[in-house]
Design a protein around this motif. Structure first.
Motif, PDB file in Angstrom:
ATOM      1  N   THR A   1       6.147  -0.670  -1.505  1.00 53.63           N
ATOM      2  CA  THR A   1       4.786  -0.302  -1.109  1.00 53.63           C
ATOM      3  C   THR A   1       4.096  -1.461  -0.399  1.00 53.63           C
ATOM      4  O   THR A   1       4.167  -2.602  -0.854  1.00 53.63           O
ATOM      5  CB  THR A   1       3.945   0.092  -2.346  1.00 53.63           C
ATOM      6  N   VAL A   2       3.471  -1.159   0.724  1.00 51.63           N
ATOM      7  CA  VAL A   2       2.560  -2.097   1.378  1.00 51.63           C
ATOM      8  C   VAL A   2       1.143  -1.663   1.018  1.00 51.63           C
ATOM      9  O   VAL A   2       0.778  -0.503   1.233  1.00 51.63           O
ATOM     10  CB  VAL A   2       2.745  -2.105   2.904  1.00 51.63           C
ATOM     11  N   GLY A   3       0.377  -2.554   0.457  1.00 53.15           N
ATOM     12  CA  GLY A   3      -0.987  -2.232   0.056  1.00 53.15           C
ATOM     13  C   GLY A   3      -2.001  -2.988   0.893  1.00 53.15           C
ATOM     14  O   GLY A   3      -1.781  -4.148   1.263  1.00 53.15           O
ATOM     15  N   ILE A   4      -3.102  -2.327   1.205  1.00 51.47           N
ATOM     16  CA  ILE A   4      -4.176  -2.937   1.989  1.00 51.47           C
ATOM     17  C   ILE A   4      -5.479  -2.775   1.224  1.00 51.47           C
ATOM     18  O   ILE A   4      -5.828  -1.667   0.807  1.00 51.47           O
ATOM     19  CB  ILE A   4      -4.292  -2.289   3.375  1.00 51.47           C
ATOM     20  N   SER A   5      -6.180  -3.886   1.035  1.00 48.17           N
ATOM     21  CA  SER A   5      -7.439  -3.883   0.295  1.00 48.17           C
ATOM     22  C   SER A   5      -8.565  -4.381   1.195  1.00 48.17           C
ATOM     23  O   SER A   5      -8.544  -5.521   1.661  1.00 48.17           O
ATOM     24  CB  SER A   5      -7.323  -4.787  -0.940  1.00 48.17           C
ATOM     25  N   ILE A   6      -9.541  -3.531   1.481  1.00 46.07           N
ATOM     26  CA  ILE A   6     -10.683  -3.904   2.318  1.00 46.07           C
ATOM     27  C   ILE A   6     -11.703  -4.648   1.457  1.00 46.07           C
ATOM     28  O   ILE A   6     -12.149  -4.146   0.429  1.00 46.07           O
ATOM     29  CB  ILE A   6     -11.325  -2.657   2.949  1.00 46.07           C
ATOM     30  N   GLU A   7     -12.039  -5.860   1.882  1.00 46.24           N
ATOM     31  CA  GLU A   7     -12.939  -6.708   1.105  1.00 46.24           C
ATOM     32  C   GLU A   7     -13.833  -7.502   2.051  1.00 46.24           C
ATOM     33  O   GLU A   7     -13.604  -7.519   3.267  1.00 46.24           O
ATOM     34  CB  GLU A   7     -12.125  -7.677   0.233  1.00 46.24           C
ATOM     35  N   ARG A   8     -14.818  -8.167   1.488  1.00 48.65           N
ATOM     36  CA  ARG A   8     -15.661  -9.048   2.298  1.00 48.65           C
ATOM     37  C   ARG A   8     -14.791 -10.154   2.872  1.00 48.65           C
ATOM     38  O   ARG A   8     -13.874 -10.641   2.215  1.00 48.65           O
ATOM     39  CB  ARG A   8     -16.818  -9.622   1.486  1.00 48.65           C
ATOM     40  N   ILE A   9     -15.068 -10.568   4.096  1.00 44.56           N
ATOM     41  CA  ILE A   9     -14.201 -11.512   4.790  1.00 44.56           C
ATOM     42  C   ILE A   9     -14.117 -12.855   4.072  1.00 44.56           C
ATOM     43  O   ILE A   9     -13.068 -13.509   4.091  1.00 44.56           O
ATOM     44  CB  ILE A   9     -14.677 -11.706   6.254  1.00 44.56           C
ATOM     45  N   ASP A  10     -15.201 -13.277   3.395  1.00 46.11           N
ATOM     46  CA  ASP A  10     -15.141 -14.548   2.677  1.00 46.11           C
ATOM     47  C   ASP A  10     -14.164 -14.467   1.510  1.00 46.11           C
ATOM     48  O   ASP A  10     -13.448 -15.430   1.220  1.00 46.11           O
ATOM     49  CB  ASP A  10     -16.525 -14.985   2.211  1.00 46.11           C
ATOM     50  N   ALA A  11     -14.111 -13.308   0.843  1.00 52.71           N
ATOM     51  CA  ALA A  11     -13.148 -13.116  -0.241  1.00 52.71           C
ATOM     52  C   ALA A  11     -11.723 -13.064   0.296  1.00 52.71           C
ATOM     53  O   ALA A  11     -10.789 -13.587  -0.318  1.00 52.71           O
ATOM     54  CB  ALA A  11     -13.473 -11.842  -1.009  1.00 52.71           C
ATOM     55  N   VAL A  12     -11.554 -12.432   1.453  1.00 53.34           N
ATOM     56  CA  VAL A  12     -10.238 -12.360   2.084  1.00 53.34           C
ATOM     57  C   VAL A  12      -9.738 -13.755   2.430  1.00 53.34           C
ATOM     58  O   VAL A  12      -8.592 -14.129   2.139  1.00 53.34           O
ATOM     59  CB  VAL A  12     -10.294 -11.481   3.354  1.00 53.34           C
ATOM     60  N   LEU A  13     -10.594 -14.551   3.053  1.00 59.60           N
ATOM     61  CA  LEU A  13     -10.210 -15.901   3.450  1.00 59.60           C
ATOM     62  C   LEU A  13      -9.924 -16.778   2.239  1.00 59.60           C
ATOM     63  O   LEU A  13      -9.010 -17.616   2.278  1.00 59.60           O
ATOM     64  CB  LEU A  13     -11.324 -16.528   4.304  1.00 59.60           C
ATOM     65  N   ALA A  14     -10.672 -16.585   1.166  1.00 57.27           N
ATOM     66  CA  ALA A  14     -10.454 -17.377  -0.044  1.00 57.27           C
ATOM     67  C   ALA A  14      -9.082 -17.070  -0.646  1.00 57.27           C
ATOM     68  O   ALA A  14      -8.371 -17.972  -1.098  1.00 57.27           O
ATOM     69  CB  ALA A  14     -11.554 -17.096  -1.056  1.00 57.27           C
ATOM     70  N   GLN A  15      -8.698 -15.788  -0.638  1.00 54.89           N
ATOM     71  CA  GLN A  15      -7.409 -15.396  -1.219  1.00 54.89           C
ATOM     72  C   GLN A  15      -6.232 -15.875  -0.382  1.00 54.89           C
ATOM     73  O   GLN A  15      -5.177 -16.231  -0.910  1.00 54.89           O
ATOM     74  CB  GLN A  15      -7.340 -13.884  -1.367  1.00 54.89           C
ATOM     75  N   THR A  16      -6.398 -15.878   0.936  1.00 52.53           N
ATOM     76  CA  THR A  16      -5.281 -16.232   1.810  1.00 52.53           C
ATOM     77  C   THR A  16      -5.235 -17.723   2.148  1.00 52.53           C
ATOM     78  O   THR A  16      -4.309 -18.165   2.821  1.00 52.53           O
ATOM     79  CB  THR A  16      -5.354 -15.436   3.124  1.00 52.53           C
TER      80      THR A  16
END
Length: 204
Positions: A102-117
């Motif tokens: 499974t490929v999963g995609i989670s839409i989130e606030r960009i600051d949270a996305v950048l923090a995770q990656t």
């Protein structure tokens, strides 16, 4: 809104909507998959201030973070080798054919996305001993120039991005004028003659 493509297969747009901010793609015969491309279709952008994290789940191992998408980065290619390797000899002894991942995609606030990656290896980074221009996912790193499969993926992704730039939704039945392909090919050759394949390593 999203599309997914595995090398040698047709692009997938048949996502599974989990809720308003989470979708998944099923990847059959995942044991044969080395790379996956995830992209925005170009029909619906992210709301201002939002992006998405991209994850991969091999059955029994949970979701692993691969990277991100945003309006500024509408497509990305990920190497999956070693992500789907069994973690123990007991798991290795099990049959690993016809596996659906499974490929999963989670839409989130960009600051949270950048923090995770932020902790993921950056494309082209050589801080871990990997040469510049290599892709590292799941602990495996090789230069694009030494991996024909990855090189082919980047060329196809480059063509896909070119076609998507016309603002039309692409699908298996989309008719593309031959002149558009010819123009892309001429520009592609010009870039290679002028500076080699370094532009393919940027994935943008």
């Amino acid at each position: 809104m999203f599309g997914c493509c595995v090398a040698g297969r047709l692009p997938q747009t048949n996502l599974n909507q989990i809720d308003e901010t989470h979708v998944t793609f099923s990847i059959p015969n995942a044991e044969t998959v080395g790379h996956v491309v995830v992209f925005l279709l170009g029909t619906v952008p992210f709301p201002p201030g939002y992006g998405a994290t991209v994850h991969f789940e091999w059955p029994g191992r949970g979701f692993q973070l691969l990277g991100m998408l945003s309006n500024d980065k509408p497509s990305a290619i990920f190497r999956l080798r070693n992500n789907n390797a069994p973690q123990s000899s007991a798991m290795a002894s099990q049959q690993t054919t016809n596996v659906t991942a499974t490929v999963g995609i989670s839409i989130e606030r960009i600051d949270a996305v950048l923090a995770q990656t932020a902790s993921l290896p950056a494309p082209g980074a050589s801080t871990t001993g990997a040469p510049a221009g290599s892709q590292t996912i799941g602990g495996l790193s090789r230069p694009i120039s030494s991996d024909p499969t990855l090189l082919a993926e980047r060329i196809v992704l480059h063509l896909w991005n070119h076609l998507s730039s016309f603002g039309e939704s692409l699908g298996p039945q989309t008719m593309v004028p031959l002149g558009v392909i010819q123009k892309w090919y001429e520009n592609f050759l010009h870039k290679i003659k002028a500076g080699g394949i370094s532009f393919l390593e940027r994935k943008d």
